[in-house]
Design a protein around this motif. Sequence first.
Motif, PDB file in Angstrom:
ATOM      1  N   ILE A 197       0.738  -1.082   0.023  1.00  0.00           N
ATOM      2  CA  ILE A 197      -0.047  -0.021   0.123  1.00  0.00           C
ATOM      3  C   ILE A 197       0.790   1.265   0.010  1.00  0.00           C
ATOM      4  O   ILE A 197       1.797   1.335   0.879  1.00  0.00           O
ATOM      5  CB  ILE A 197      -0.927   0.038   1.316  1.00  0.00           C
ATOM      6  N   GLU A 198       0.675   2.033  -1.008  1.00  0.00           N
ATOM      7  CA  GLU A 198       1.361   3.541  -1.012  1.00  0.00           C
ATOM      8  C   GLU A 198       0.352   4.273  -0.774  1.00  0.00           C
ATOM      9  O   GLU A 198      -0.479   4.655  -1.706  1.00  0.00           O
ATOM     10  CB  GLU A 198       2.308   3.714  -2.259  1.00  0.00           C
ATOM     11  N   ARG A 199       0.619   5.307   0.134  1.00  0.00           N
ATOM     12  CA  ARG A 199      -0.320   6.289   0.689  1.00  0.00           C
ATOM     13  C   ARG A 199      -0.088   7.446  -0.502  1.00  0.00           C
ATOM     14  O   ARG A 199       1.443   7.876  -0.376  1.00  0.00           O
ATOM     15  CB  ARG A 199      -0.219   6.563   1.920  1.00  0.00           C
ATOM     16  N   LEU A 200      -0.981   8.337  -1.106  1.00  0.00           N
ATOM     17  CA  LEU A 200      -0.464   9.174  -2.044  1.00  0.00           C
ATOM     18  C   LEU A 200      -0.929  10.647  -1.504  1.00  0.00           C
ATOM     19  O   LEU A 200      -0.749  11.558  -2.089  1.00  0.00           O
ATOM     20  CB  LEU A 200      -1.275   8.929  -3.283  1.00  0.00           C
ATOM     21  N   GLY A 201      -1.612  10.657  -0.335  1.00  0.00           N
ATOM     22  CA  GLY A 201      -2.071  11.950   0.427  1.00  0.00           C
ATOM     23  C   GLY A 201      -3.533  12.173  -0.122  1.00  0.00           C
ATOM     24  O   GLY A 201      -4.264  11.574  -0.934  1.00  0.00           O
ATOM     25  N   SER A 202      -4.228  12.977   0.628  1.00  0.00           N
ATOM     26  CA  SER A 202      -5.598  13.391   0.436  1.00  0.00           C
ATOM     27  C   SER A 202      -6.687  12.212   0.286  1.00  0.00           C
ATOM     28  O   SER A 202      -7.466  12.220  -0.277  1.00  0.00           O
ATOM     29  CB  SER A 202      -5.952  13.862  -0.922  1.00  0.00           C
ATOM     30  N   GLY A 203      -6.116  11.277   1.192  1.00  0.00           N
ATOM     31  CA  GLY A 203      -6.859  10.107   1.238  1.00  0.00           C
ATOM     32  C   GLY A 203      -6.882   8.904   0.318  1.00  0.00           C
ATOM     33  O   GLY A 203      -7.406   7.958   0.338  1.00  0.00           O
ATOM     34  N   GLU A 204      -6.007   9.171  -0.821  1.00  0.00           N
ATOM     35  CA  GLU A 204      -5.821   8.346  -1.929  1.00  0.00           C
ATOM     36  C   GLU A 204      -4.609   7.377  -1.449  1.00  0.00           C
ATOM     37  O   GLU A 204      -3.638   7.703  -0.632  1.00  0.00           O
ATOM     38  CB  GLU A 204      -5.873   8.726  -3.298  1.00  0.00           C
ATOM     39  N   ALA A 205      -4.734   6.207  -2.153  1.00  0.00           N
ATOM     40  CA  ALA A 205      -3.604   5.320  -2.113  1.00  0.00           C
ATOM     41  C   ALA A 205      -3.339   4.556  -3.522  1.00  0.00           C
ATOM     42  O   ALA A 205      -4.183   4.533  -4.214  1.00  0.00           O
ATOM     43  CB  ALA A 205      -3.708   4.524  -1.028  1.00  0.00           C
ATOM     44  N   MET A 206      -2.459   3.941  -3.672  1.00  0.00           N
ATOM     45  CA  MET A 206      -2.080   2.888  -4.644  1.00  0.00           C
ATOM     46  C   MET A 206      -1.788   1.485  -3.931  1.00  0.00           C
ATOM     47  O   MET A 206      -0.896   1.590  -3.261  1.00  0.00           O
ATOM     48  CB  MET A 206      -0.900   3.364  -5.513  1.00  0.00           C
ATOM     49  N   LEU A 207      -2.366   0.416  -4.601  1.00  0.00           N
ATOM     50  CA  LEU A 207      -2.220  -0.723  -4.288  1.00  0.00           C
ATOM     51  C   LEU A 207      -1.689  -1.685  -5.161  1.00  0.00           C
ATOM     52  O   LEU A 207      -1.856  -1.532  -6.363  1.00  0.00           O
ATOM     53  CB  LEU A 207      -3.523  -1.510  -4.056  1.00  0.00           C
ATOM     54  N   THR A 208      -0.524  -2.500  -4.703  1.00  0.00           N
ATOM     55  CA  THR A 208       0.214  -3.487  -5.541  1.00  0.00           C
ATOM     56  C   THR A 208      -0.382  -5.000  -5.214  1.00  0.00           C
ATOM     57  O   THR A 208      -0.204  -5.243  -3.806  1.00  0.00           O
ATOM     58  CB  THR A 208       1.863  -3.370  -5.476  1.00  0.00           C
ATOM     59  N   LEU A 209      -1.122  -5.382  -6.156  1.00  0.00           N
ATOM     60  CA  LEU A 209      -1.424  -6.888  -6.065  1.00  0.00           C
ATOM     61  C   LEU A 209      -0.336  -8.007  -6.272  1.00  0.00           C
ATOM     62  O   LEU A 209       0.772  -7.617  -6.781  1.00  0.00           O
ATOM     63  CB  LEU A 209      -2.689  -7.218  -6.698  1.00  0.00           C
ATOM     64  N   ALA A 210      -0.729  -9.209  -6.004  1.00  0.00           N
ATOM     65  CA  ALA A 210       0.510 -10.290  -5.955  1.00  0.00           C
ATOM     66  C   ALA A 210       0.805 -10.624  -7.317  1.00  0.00           C
ATOM     67  O   ALA A 210       2.008 -10.906  -7.644  1.00  0.00           O
ATOM     68  CB  ALA A 210      -0.043 -11.563  -5.512  1.00  0.00           C
ATOM     69  N   CYS A 211      -0.018 -10.099  -8.546  1.00  0.00           N
ATOM     70  CA  CYS A 211       0.408 -10.475  -9.576  1.00  0.00           C
ATOM     71  C   CYS A 211       1.258  -9.216 -10.274  1.00  0.00           C
ATOM     72  O   CYS A 211       1.440  -9.153 -11.360  1.00  0.00           O
ATOM     73  CB  CYS A 211      -1.015 -10.720 -10.630  1.00  0.00           C
ATOM     74  N   GLY A 212       1.113  -7.879  -9.460  1.00  0.00           N
ATOM     75  CA  GLY A 212       1.953  -7.088 -10.242  1.00  0.00           C
ATOM     76  C   GLY A 212       0.871  -5.762 -10.601  1.00  0.00           C
ATOM     77  O   GLY A 212       1.378  -4.770 -10.713  1.00  0.00           O
ATOM     78  N   GLU A 213      -0.391  -6.093 -10.730  1.00  0.00           N
ATOM     79  CA  GLU A 213      -1.297  -5.077 -10.918  1.00  0.00           C
ATOM     80  C   GLU A 213      -1.507  -4.049  -9.887  1.00  0.00           C
ATOM     81  O   GLU A 213      -1.281  -4.020  -8.696  1.00  0.00           O
ATOM     82  CB  GLU A 213      -2.646  -5.767 -11.019  1.00  0.00           C
ATOM     83  N   ARG A 214      -1.382  -2.643 -10.210  1.00  0.00           N
ATOM     84  CA  ARG A 214      -1.608  -1.426  -9.324  1.00  0.00           C
ATOM     85  C   ARG A 214      -2.904  -1.138  -9.345  1.00  0.00           C
ATOM     86  O   ARG A 214      -3.394  -0.584 -10.588  1.00  0.00           O
ATOM     87  CB  ARG A 214      -0.485  -0.287  -9.817  1.00  0.00           C
ATOM     88  N   LEU A 215      -3.622  -0.753  -8.336  1.00  0.00           N
ATOM     89  CA  LEU A 215      -4.993  -0.290  -8.642  1.00  0.00           C
ATOM     90  C   LEU A 215      -5.003   1.029  -7.299  1.00  0.00           C
ATOM     91  O   LEU A 215      -4.504   1.062  -6.512  1.00  0.00           O
ATOM     92  CB  LEU A 215      -6.126  -1.357  -7.962  1.00  0.00           C
ATOM     93  N   ARG A 216      -5.902   2.036  -7.967  1.00  0.00           N
ATOM     94  CA  ARG A 216      -5.877   3.193  -7.049  1.00  0.00           C
ATOM     95  C   ARG A 216      -7.073   2.879  -6.168  1.00  0.00           C
ATOM     96  O   ARG A 216      -8.041   2.474  -6.372  1.00  0.00           O
ATOM     97  CB  ARG A 216      -6.259   4.460  -7.715  1.00  0.00           C
TER      98      ARG A 216
END
Length: 233
Positions: A197-216
């Motif tokens: 989990i990467e926190r982006l500020g303003s309550g948003e974040a970026m998730l990295t899944l086991a397959c490498g997919e990144r989801l906001r």
Amino acid sequence: MHVLIVDDEPAARAKLRRLLAAEADVAGLLEAADAPAALALVQGLPAPPDLALLDIEMPGGNGVQLAAALREMGVRCIVFSTAHAEHALQAFELAALDYLLKPYTAERLSAALARVREQLARPAAPPGIHWVDGQRLLLADVQWISAADNYVELHLPPRSWLERVPLAEALARPGWAARFLRVHRSHAVNPSHVQRIERLGSGEAMLTLACGERLRVSRGYRDALEALAPSAP
């Protein structure tokens, strides 16, 4: 076998009751007039019925949607009983065992029940199985699901499956809300596959899944981060 009849026409339910009474192995019979009543009925049972005989055009949700929900609740066999031939493809995508077009004969119902008996004689599938295009998917292996107009895509990298159901409706199925966490208006994730989990500020974040997919994770779903925190560093 224990059988659930779901049809909004009393005459249609009465016909099935009469025909099923002649079957020696029908040990229990339940009835509902629409999809909500059927779901409430099954949820209150100690064990799901073996077979659901479903009409398709009913108030409160059609039989195809109901069949998917009943599958998730453990109903092993689905047979449709309807006057509408145009839903046959969707029915068999759900691995329905038969599709009875009204008016049908006692012999035609008996043929459908023979298929049901063959299915019940086989070992039951493990829990958490979902049917798409006639295939069994293990929900635990689905890494995320995403909206595609009136469809959802179930992602099991490197493959994806498309199913005709809106994302909100899919997430409302029994067992899905506990399995998937909505983090955006367009997608929901399986927390067990979130690796970072990467926190982006303003309550948003970026998730990295086991397959490498990144989801906001969008701001409107920032509360989901608290549920995800124990699952990922």
